[in-house]
Design an enzyme around this catalytic site. Sequence first.
Site, short mmCIF file in Angstrom:
data_model
loop_
_atom_site.label_atom_id
_atom_site.label_comp_id
_atom_site.label_asym_id
_atom_site.label_seq_id
_atom_site.Cartn_x
_atom_site.Cartn_y
_atom_site.Cartn_z
N THR A 111 1.08 -6.16 -0.05
CA THR A 111 2.44 -6.25 -0.59
C THR A 111 3.36 -7.06 0.33
O THR A 111 3.29 -6.95 1.55
CB THR A 111 3.01 -4.83 -0.76
OG1 THR A 111 2.11 -4.08 -1.57
CG2 THR A 111 4.38 -4.86 -1.42
N SER B 202 3.65 -5.95 -7.13
CA SER B 202 2.90 -5.83 -8.39
C SER B 202 2.12 -7.09 -8.72
O SER B 202 0.97 -7.03 -9.15
CB SER B 202 3.86 -5.51 -9.54
OG SER B 202 4.54 -4.29 -9.30
N GLU C 223 -9.42 3.11 -4.52
CA GLU C 223 -8.14 3.67 -4.07
C GLU C 223 -7.52 4.49 -5.21
O GLU C 223 -6.99 5.59 -5.00
CB GLU C 223 -7.20 2.54 -3.65
CG GLU C 223 -5.87 3.03 -3.09
CD GLU C 223 -4.99 1.88 -2.57
OE1 GLU C 223 -5.50 0.76 -2.37
OE2 GLU C 223 -3.79 2.12 -2.37
N ARG C 224 -7.61 3.97 -6.43
CA ARG C 224 -7.00 4.65 -7.57
C ARG C 224 -7.73 5.95 -7.90
O ARG C 224 -7.11 6.96 -8.26
CB ARG C 224 -6.96 3.71 -8.78
CG ARG C 224 -5.89 2.67 -8.63
CD ARG C 224 -5.99 1.51 -9.59
NE ARG C 224 -5.09 0.45 -9.11
CZ ARG C 224 -5.17 -0.83 -9.42
NH1 ARG C 224 -6.12 -1.25 -10.25
NH2 ARG C 224 -4.32 -1.70 -8.93
C1 LIG Z 1 4.76 4.72 0.90
C2 LIG Z 1 4.13 3.44 0.45
C3 LIG Z 1 2.99 2.98 1.07
C4 LIG Z 1 2.43 1.76 0.69
N1 LIG Z 1 1.33 1.31 1.36
C5 LIG Z 1 0.89 0.04 1.12
C6 LIG Z 1 -0.19 -0.53 1.89
O1 LIG Z 1 -0.75 0.11 2.77
N2 LIG Z 1 -0.54 -1.81 1.64
C7 LIG Z 1 0.06 -2.57 0.68
O2 LIG Z 1 -0.32 -3.72 0.52
N3 LIG Z 1 1.07 -2.06 -0.08
C8 LIG Z 1 1.49 -0.78 0.12
N4 LIG Z 1 2.51 -0.25 -0.63
C9 LIG Z 1 3.17 -1.11 -1.62
C10 LIG Z 1 2.86 -0.76 -3.06
O3 LIG Z 1 1.56 -1.15 -3.40
C11 LIG Z 1 3.95 -1.48 -3.91
O4 LIG Z 1 5.16 -0.79 -3.69
C12 LIG Z 1 3.61 -1.51 -5.37
O5 LIG Z 1 2.49 -2.34 -5.60
C13 LIG Z 1 4.79 -2.04 -6.19
O6 LIG Z 1 5.27 -3.21 -5.64
P1 LIG Z 1 6.84 -3.36 -5.33
O7 LIG Z 1 7.30 -2.14 -4.64
O8 LIG Z 1 7.06 -4.67 -4.65
O9 LIG Z 1 7.54 -3.38 -6.75
P2 LIG Z 1 7.71 -4.64 -7.72
O10 LIG Z 1 6.42 -5.35 -7.86
O11 LIG Z 1 8.90 -5.41 -7.30
O12 LIG Z 1 8.03 -3.88 -9.08
C14 LIG Z 1 9.22 -3.08 -9.20
C15 LIG Z 1 9.10 -2.22 -10.44
O13 LIG Z 1 8.98 -3.04 -11.59
C16 LIG Z 1 7.80 -2.71 -12.30
N5 LIG Z 1 7.19 -3.95 -12.81
C17 LIG Z 1 6.80 -5.03 -12.08
N6 LIG Z 1 6.27 -5.94 -12.91
C18 LIG Z 1 6.30 -5.43 -14.15
C19 LIG Z 1 5.87 -5.89 -15.43
N7 LIG Z 1 5.25 -7.06 -15.57
N8 LIG Z 1 6.07 -5.09 -16.50
C20 LIG Z 1 6.68 -3.89 -16.36
N9 LIG Z 1 7.10 -3.41 -15.19
C21 LIG Z 1 6.90 -4.16 -14.09
C22 LIG Z 1 6.87 -2.02 -11.33
O14 LIG Z 1 6.03 -1.12 -12.01
C23 LIG Z 1 7.85 -1.29 -10.44
O15 LIG Z 1 8.17 -0.07 -11.04
C24 LIG Z 1 3.03 1.00 -0.33
C25 LIG Z 1 4.17 1.48 -0.99
C26 LIG Z 1 4.72 2.69 -0.61
C27 LIG Z 1 5.95 3.17 -1.33
#
Ligand SMILES: Cc1cc2nc3c(=O)[nH]c(=O)nc-3n(C[C@H](O)[C@H](O)[C@H](O)COP(=O)(O)OP(=O)(O)OC[C@H]3O[C@@H](n4cnc5c(N)ncnc54)[C@H](O)[C@@H]3O)c2cc1C
Length: 272
Positions: A21, A27, A135-136
């Site tokens: 990320t 996402s 992971e899932r």
């Molecule tokens: C505590 C914690 C630990 C984590 N650990 C890791 C880790 O170890 N390694 C790592 O790589 N990542 C990690 N993550 C990151 C996590 O995988 C991301 O937060 C997640 O993939 C969502 O990305 P984002 O937060 O950037 O949200 P965004 O991608 O910006 O999305 C924001 C919101 O919009 C929604 N959204 C986005 N696109 C669409 C679409 N096309 N249609 C509908 N809805 C959409 C998403 O579902 C989300 O609800 C961690 C996150 C947390 C909170």
Amino acid sequence: MKARVIPPVLAGEKISALAITEPSGGSDVAALTTTARRDGDDYVVNGSKTYITSGLRADFYTVAVRTGGEGAGGISLLLIERDREGFTRTPLKKQGWWASDTATLYFDQVRVPVENLIGAENQGFAGIMRNFNSERIGMTAGAVGFSRVCLEDAIAWARERKTFGKRLADHQVIRHKLADMYKRISTTQAWLETLAWRIQQGEQPIAEIALLKVQATETLEYCAREAMQVMGGAGYMRGSRVERIYREVRVNAIGGGSEEIMRDLAARQMGI
Ligand SMILES: Cc1cc2nc3c(=O)[nH]c(=O)nc-3n(C[C@H](O)[C@H](O)[C@H](O)COP(=O)(O)OP(=O)(O)OC[C@H]3O[C@@H](n4cnc5c(N)ncnc54)[C@H](O)[C@@H]3O)c2cc1C
């Protein structure tokens, strides 16, 4: 590299982290922007990652980087050790998951030897997706466990607590909440066991794994809510297991692929 990294990690002597990320988004993995430019026998890495679990204290980082053109076909995985020059980290505070640290990572002209490439160049996306499947499944099992604890504590409380002259458990509204929690947990567990068995037989049911994760996190959300409701103020207090679990609900619904992204992935796999 496997011999150097994996044994100490499995022995608990070293910690590894997975960094995919980025501040610009998690996402849309195929759009990641951290670059690794080839320079002689090294890659030179520039960019940033965020929300990375064990980001502060890890020894080894598997980092998704762009080595090729745009999209999924230009992504590789690089092993980056914590002491590489130009690699820094800052901590993040979060609602739950206090057992692990979470951090933002910065790569500023970080030189990494080409031997640290994991798999083939520009083939990293498939590796990332394969890892997400397990992971899932793991997160699903965790969510089922948390949901069970919520049900257990809600039942124990409903048996003991008396209101309006009878046990909470004797009020039909409360009984239905408990039965509904049990129903949702049981169906999620049954699907989890079926998919675990199919994966062991060599199948990769990507769509079902994605939807199972949604099912599990929605079950967890429901059970945490209803358990706290049954327990009233006692459930809201620090020291209550349900309060502790309540703080873990959202991260399960967001991390490892959010509910929205899981539904979308499943729909694509279903050919819709
Ligand atoms: C505590 C914690 C630990 C984590 N650990 C890791 C880790 O170890 N390694 C790592 O790589 N990542 C990690 N993550 C990151 C996590 O995988 C991301 O937060 C997640 O993939 C969502 O990305 P984002 O937060 O950037 O949200 P965004 O991608 O910006 O999305 C924001 C919101 O919009 C929604 N959204 C986005 N696109 C669409 C679409 N096309 N249609 C509908 N809805 C959409 C998403 O579902 C989300 O609800 C961690 C996150 C947390 C909170």
